[in-house]
Design a protein around this motif. Structure first.
Motif: not given
Length: 247
Positions: A160-161, A190-197, A202-209
């Motif tokens: 899942p993403i 105050g808020k940063i959006r992370l894209v998680c996989i 468990s696979v990845d997480s990094q800031p991305c818009g």
């Protein structure tokens, strides 16, 4: 005056149409709406194209979408010789969905590449058919075949993403989330959006818009078309759709 546009695509990247109100037209004819599904060029991902439909059924073709004085002001750039809407007018928005979906699949593929190649990112560009990610890699032993195999393993796993928000403080406490060598995510809101996989990221997480598909399986078949040397320790990986061509 800077206008803040509600970014509907951040909550649902699959919205193809929506309704909005024209709040301003800048001195170059750029149209600013109160809300939008059009992604504005940012973070290596190009802005959306499409059209605005007026009450009489006529269309205003949108050739590009960019940010204004701030990232929160989104400007819809009409194609040449389009009629101008009036401030306060209500319009229906429609993006070029086929193009957007290709960009969503590609942007997700770029994230997968940063999992297979866990090195500092020095540049990236997302396109519909040929995207690139540049890494600061001291190890030159990577091959197109090995990286492609790693990418397709993640695609077939159909992880899942999803996105979640963290605070500036959480980001500061986890500097490893930022993979870019030179670009830092904007802080102060105050808020940063992370894209998680993966389940629980468990696979990845990094800031991305940017906009991404809902699972790695939706990326489809991809391969590394080329690995280019761009400096002593800089390597450019080009991602393309489809199977790797026979040698």
């Amino acid at each position: 005056m800077v206008h803040k546009t509600e970014t509907l695509f951040r909550d649902d990247a699959y919205l193809r149409t929506a309704e909005a109100k024209v709040v301003a037209i800048n001195d170059r004819g750029g149209i600013i709406l109160d809300r939008t599904i059009f992604y504005a060029t940012s973070g290596g991902q190009p802005g959306d194209t499409g059209y605005l439909e007026r009450a009489d059924g006529s269309h205003i073709a949108i050739a590009a979408t960019i940010t204004g004085e701030t990232k929160e002001e989104i400007i819809h750039v009409p194609a040449p010789e389009q009629a101008a809407p009036t401030i306060g007018e209500h319009v229906k928005l429609a993006i070029d969905w086929e193009r957007r979906h290709l960009l969503m699949r590609m942007h997700a593929a770029c994230h997968l590449l940063t999992v297979v190649c866990p090195f500092p990112i020095t540049g990236a560009s997302v396109a519909e058919d040929d995207s690139r990610v540049d890494f600061d890699i001291p190890d030159v032993s990577f091959t197109k075949e090995d990286v492609t195999a790693g990418l397709m393993e993640l695609v077939r796993a159909d992880h899942p993403i999803f996105t979640r928000l963290i605070s500036d403080e959480e980001l500061a406490a986890n500097p490893g989330l930022v993979k870019s060598k030179n670009v830092r995510p904007p802080v102060g809101t105050g808020k940063i959006r992370l894209v998680c996989i993966g389940e629980n990221a468990s696979v990845d997480s990094q800031p991305c818009g940017g906009t991404h598909v809902k699972s790695t399986g939706e990326v489809g078949e991809i391969h590394i078309g080329k690995i280019e040397k761009k400096g002593r320790e800089n390597r450019r990986f080009r991602i393309r759709f489809g199977p790797m061509p026979a040698a």
